[in-house]
Design a protein around this motif. Structure first.
Motif, PDB file in Angstrom:
ATOM      1  N   MET A   1      -3.082  16.800 -15.859  1.00 31.81           N
ATOM      2  CA  MET A   1      -3.403  15.417 -16.184  1.00 31.81           C
ATOM      3  C   MET A   1      -3.669  14.650 -14.891  1.00 31.81           C
ATOM      4  O   MET A   1      -2.914  14.774 -13.929  1.00 31.81           O
ATOM      5  N   ARG A   2      -4.737  13.872 -14.853  1.00 30.77           N
ATOM      6  CA  ARG A   2      -5.063  13.062 -13.676  1.00 30.77           C
ATOM      7  C   ARG A   2      -5.083  11.593 -14.083  1.00 30.77           C
ATOM      8  O   ARG A   2      -5.796  11.203 -15.004  1.00 30.77           O
ATOM      9  N   ILE A   3      -4.292  10.766 -13.387  1.00 33.81           N
ATOM     10  CA  ILE A   3      -4.204   9.335 -13.677  1.00 33.81           C
ATOM     11  C   ILE A   3      -4.652   8.552 -12.447  1.00 33.81           C
ATOM     12  O   ILE A   3      -4.112   8.736 -11.349  1.00 33.81           O
ATOM     13  N   LEU A   4      -5.644   7.679 -12.638  1.00 33.63           N
ATOM     14  CA  LEU A   4      -6.062   6.779 -11.571  1.00 33.63           C
ATOM     15  C   LEU A   4      -5.161   5.556 -11.563  1.00 33.63           C
ATOM     16  O   LEU A   4      -4.950   4.919 -12.597  1.00 33.63           O
ATOM     17  N   VAL A   5      -4.610   5.231 -10.404  1.00 27.44           N
ATOM     18  CA  VAL A   5      -3.779   4.036 -10.243  1.00 27.44           C
ATOM     19  C   VAL A   5      -4.529   3.119  -9.286  1.00 27.44           C
ATOM     20  O   VAL A   5      -4.617   3.394  -8.087  1.00 27.44           O
ATOM     21  N   VAL A   6      -5.080   2.038  -9.831  1.00 24.36           N
ATOM     22  CA  VAL A   6      -6.005   1.211  -9.058  1.00 24.36           C
ATOM     23  C   VAL A   6      -5.329  -0.070  -8.596  1.00 24.36           C
ATOM     24  O   VAL A   6      -4.918  -0.906  -9.402  1.00 24.36           O
ATOM     25  N   ASN A   7      -5.191  -0.202  -7.291  1.00 24.35           N
ATOM     26  CA  ASN A   7      -4.716  -1.449  -6.703  1.00 24.35           C
ATOM     27  C   ASN A   7      -5.760  -2.532  -6.964  1.00 24.35           C
ATOM     28  O   ASN A   7      -6.962  -2.251  -6.975  1.00 24.35           O
ATOM     29  N   VAL A   8      -5.322  -3.771  -7.158  1.00 22.60           N
ATOM     30  CA  VAL A   8      -6.288  -4.848  -7.407  1.00 22.60           C
ATOM     31  C   VAL A   8      -6.728  -5.536  -6.127  1.00 22.60           C
ATOM     32  O   VAL A   8      -7.717  -6.271  -6.137  1.00 22.60           O
ATOM     33  N   ASN A   9      -6.000  -5.319  -5.019  1.00 20.56           N
ATOM     34  CA  ASN A   9      -6.413  -5.921  -3.753  1.00 20.56           C
ATOM     35  C   ASN A   9      -6.905  -4.840  -2.797  1.00 20.56           C
ATOM     36  O   ASN A   9      -6.879  -3.644  -3.109  1.00 20.56           O
ATOM     37  N   THR A  10      -7.369  -5.267  -1.637  1.00 24.96           N
ATOM     38  CA  THR A  10      -7.994  -4.332  -0.704  1.00 24.96           C
ATOM     39  C   THR A  10      -7.071  -3.903   0.432  1.00 24.96           C
ATOM     40  O   THR A  10      -7.522  -3.314   1.414  1.00 24.96           O
ATOM     41  N   THR A  11      -5.780  -4.171   0.324  1.00 26.53           N
ATOM     42  CA  THR A  11      -4.822  -3.798   1.364  1.00 26.53           C
ATOM     43  C   THR A  11      -4.360  -2.360   1.153  1.00 26.53           C
ATOM     44  O   THR A  11      -3.646  -2.050   0.199  1.00 26.53           O
ATOM     45  N   ALA A  12      -4.771  -1.484   2.057  1.00 30.02           N
ATOM     46  CA  ALA A  12      -4.514  -0.053   1.895  1.00 30.02           C
ATOM     47  C   ALA A  12      -3.028   0.272   1.876  1.00 30.02           C
ATOM     48  O   ALA A  12      -2.597   1.197   1.169  1.00 30.02           O
ATOM     49  N   GLU A  16      -1.045   2.481  -0.896  1.00 28.38           N
ATOM     50  CA  GLU A  16      -0.208   3.637  -0.561  1.00 28.38           C
ATOM     51  C   GLU A  16       1.177   3.508  -1.182  1.00 28.38           C
ATOM     52  O   GLU A  16       1.709   4.480  -1.739  1.00 28.38           O
ATOM     53  N   SER A  17       1.747   2.312  -1.113  1.00 26.83           N
ATOM     54  CA  SER A  17       3.072   2.082  -1.699  1.00 26.83           C
ATOM     55  C   SER A  17       3.046   2.251  -3.209  1.00 26.83           C
ATOM     56  O   SER A  17       3.941   2.879  -3.802  1.00 26.83           O
ATOM     57  N   ILE A  18       2.029   1.685  -3.848  1.00 23.07           N
ATOM     58  CA  ILE A  18       1.889   1.812  -5.303  1.00 23.07           C
ATOM     59  C   ILE A  18       1.715   3.275  -5.697  1.00 23.07           C
ATOM     60  O   ILE A  18       2.314   3.756  -6.672  1.00 23.07           O
ATOM     61  N   GLY A  19       0.910   3.991  -4.936  1.00 27.92           N
ATOM     62  CA  GLY A  19       0.680   5.394  -5.228  1.00 27.92           C
ATOM     63  C   GLY A  19       1.947   6.222  -5.126  1.00 27.92           C
ATOM     64  O   GLY A  19       2.213   7.092  -5.969  1.00 27.92           O
ATOM     65  N   ALA A  20       2.741   5.960  -4.098  1.00 25.65           N
ATOM     66  CA  ALA A  20       3.998   6.690  -3.926  1.00 25.65           C
ATOM     67  C   ALA A  20       4.973   6.393  -5.056  1.00 25.65           C
ATOM     68  O   ALA A  20       5.658   7.294  -5.563  1.00 25.65           O
ATOM     69  N   GLN A  21       5.021   5.128  -5.472  1.00 29.01           N
ATOM     70  CA  GLN A  21       5.908   4.760  -6.571  1.00 29.01           C
ATOM     71  C   GLN A  21       5.459   5.417  -7.877  1.00 29.01           C
ATOM     72  O   GLN A  21       6.276   5.910  -8.658  1.00 29.01           O
ATOM     73  N   ALA A  22       4.154   5.427  -8.103  1.00 33.35           N
ATOM     74  CA  ALA A  22       3.633   6.069  -9.304  1.00 33.35           C
ATOM     75  C   ALA A  22       3.951   7.563  -9.311  1.00 33.35           C
ATOM     76  O   ALA A  22       4.367   8.129 -10.326  1.00 33.35           O
ATOM     77  N   PHE A  39     -14.344  -3.897  -2.416  1.00 40.43           N
ATOM     78  CA  PHE A  39     -14.530  -5.309  -2.083  1.00 40.43           C
ATOM     79  C   PHE A  39     -13.457  -6.125  -2.793  1.00 40.43           C
ATOM     80  O   PHE A  39     -12.810  -5.656  -3.726  1.00 40.43           O
ATOM     81  N   GLY A  40     -13.284  -7.361  -2.310  1.00 38.00           N
ATOM     82  CA  GLY A  40     -12.278  -8.238  -2.899  1.00 38.00           C
ATOM     83  C   GLY A  40     -11.354  -8.800  -1.845  1.00 38.00           C
ATOM     84  O   GLY A  40     -11.568  -8.624  -0.637  1.00 38.00           O
ATOM     85  N   ALA A  41     -10.316  -9.475  -2.304  1.00 37.81           N
ATOM     86  CA  ALA A  41      -9.377 -10.147  -1.404  1.00 37.81           C
ATOM     87  C   ALA A  41      -8.262  -9.211  -0.967  1.00 37.81           C
ATOM     88  O   ALA A  41      -7.920  -8.251  -1.662  1.00 37.81           O
ATOM     89  N   GLU A  42      -7.656  -9.514   0.183  1.00 39.69           N
ATOM     90  CA  GLU A  42      -6.558  -8.699   0.699  1.00 39.69           C
ATOM     91  C   GLU A  42      -5.292  -8.839  -0.142  1.00 39.69           C
ATOM     92  O   GLU A  42      -4.410  -7.984  -0.111  1.00 39.69           O
ATOM     93  N   SER A  43      -5.195  -9.925  -0.901  1.00 39.95           N
ATOM     94  CA  SER A  43      -4.111 -10.113  -1.858  1.00 39.95           C
ATOM     95  C   SER A  43      -4.637 -11.015  -2.966  1.00 39.95           C
ATOM     96  O   SER A  43      -5.554 -11.807  -2.746  1.00 39.95           O
TER      97      SER A  43
END
Length: 242
Positions: A1-12, A16-22, A39-43
Motif C-alpha cells: 500500500m502506498r499513501i501520499l502525505v501532502v504537506n500544505v506549505n512549502t517548508t521541507a 519531513e516531520s510530518i512524513g516521519a510521524q506518518a 509553489f505556495g507559502a512557507e506556512s
C-alpha cells in the motif's frame, strides 16, 4: 500500500516531520510518501494562503508519477479536500477531520489546540462543514506561528501544553486534538500534563486511510464528488485543455 502525505506549505522541514510521524503509525507493508508542493507559502495561516495551498496540493498530487492507494492532506483546517476527492478514485483523508472523528470515539467532547488565533475560525468552519462541531468544546490558539514550531520547539511545547491544560480544566474537554500538522510528535508531552487522550491528526489519518484501502472503500462519485467535467482551462499549465 502506498499513501501520499501532502504537506500544505512549502517548508521541507515540516514535510519531513510530518512524513516521519506518518511512518511511525503505518502498518508493515505501507509505504508513506511525503510530498511538498512546488509553489505556495512557507506556512499557512489565513484564507488566502489556504486557498493557494489547496491548488498547490491538488497539482502536486496530479503530477505524482507513480500509482498510489490513498492521499492524506496534512494541513489543519485547510481548503482543498473536496477538490482532491473529485480528482481521485482513491480515499482522501484530511487531518482535521481525521483527528476530530477519532476524538469522538474517546470522550464526550474534544478541544483543538492550534497556532495563531486567526486560524481558529478556519478550523471552526472546517469542523462545522464536516459535521464534527457539535462535540467540540473549544478551539484554542497557542499564539505561535507555524514556523515557531521549528524555530523554538521548547517554547512551542510549553505554549501548546498550556492551552491544552486550559481546554481540559476550563472548557471541560475530555480529549485534545493537536491542531497543526507541524505539531506532529507532541502528543506524549500533552498527555503527561493533561491526563487525557491526545490525537495527532497525521497518525489518525494514516490509520483511517489504511482502513479504507483494506476495506476496499473510496469516495462516492455519484454526485457531490463526481469527476470534474472535461473542459478547457485558460492559461493554466501544465494541464491546459484537460
Amino acid at each position: 500500500m502506498r499513501i501520499l502525505v501532502v504537506n500544505v506549505n512549502t517548508t521541507a522541514a515540516i514535510t519531513e516531520s510530518i512524513g516521519a510521524q506518518a511512518a511511525s503509525a503505518a502498518c508493515e507493508g505501507t509505504e508513506i510518501v511525503p510530498l511538498t508542493p512546488e509553489f505556495g507559502a512557507e506556512s499557512i495561516e489565513g484564507n488566502y494562503e489556504s486557498y493557494l495551498a489547496a491548488v498547490a496540493v491538488m497539482e502536486t498530487v496530479r503530477s505524482y508519477p507513480h500509482p498510489f492507494d490513498a492521499v492524506i492532506q496534512a494541513g489543519y483546517g485547510e481548503h482543498g479536500r473536496e477538490g482532491l476527492q473529485e480528482l481521485l478514485d482513491v480515499p482522501v483523508v484530511d487531518i482535521t477531520e481525521a483527528a476530530a472523528s477519532t476524538a469522538q470515539f474517546l470522550g464526550h467532547s474534544y478541544a483543538v489546540v492550534t497556532t495563531l488565533d486567526r486560524t481558529v475560525p478556519l478550523i471552526e468552519d472546517r469542523l462545522k462543514l464536516a459535521g464534527l462541531s457539535d462535540r467540540c468544546a473549544s478551539v484554542r490558539a497557542s499564539g505561535l506561528a507555524v514556523l515557531d514550531l521549528e524555530r523554538d520547539p521548547d517554547a512551542a511545547v510549553e505554549a501548546i501544553v498550556d492551552q491544552a491544560v486550559r481546554a481540559v480544566e476550563d472548557d471541560k474537554a475530555e480529549v485534545v486534538c493537536l491542531g497543526c500538522g507541524g505539531m506532529a510528535g507532541l502528543a506524549e508531552r500533552v498527555v503527561e500534563r493533561t491526563g487525557v487522550p491526545v490525537v495527532d491528526g497525521v497518525t489518525a489519518a494514516v490509520t483511517i486511510a489504511e482502513s479504507l484501502v483494506r476495506l476496499g472503500l473510496s469516495t462516492s462519485k455519484v454526485r457531490t464528488y463526481a469527476t470534474p467535467r472535461r473542459k478547457v482551462f485558460a492559461n493554466w499549465p501544465p494541464h491546459q485543455g484537460s
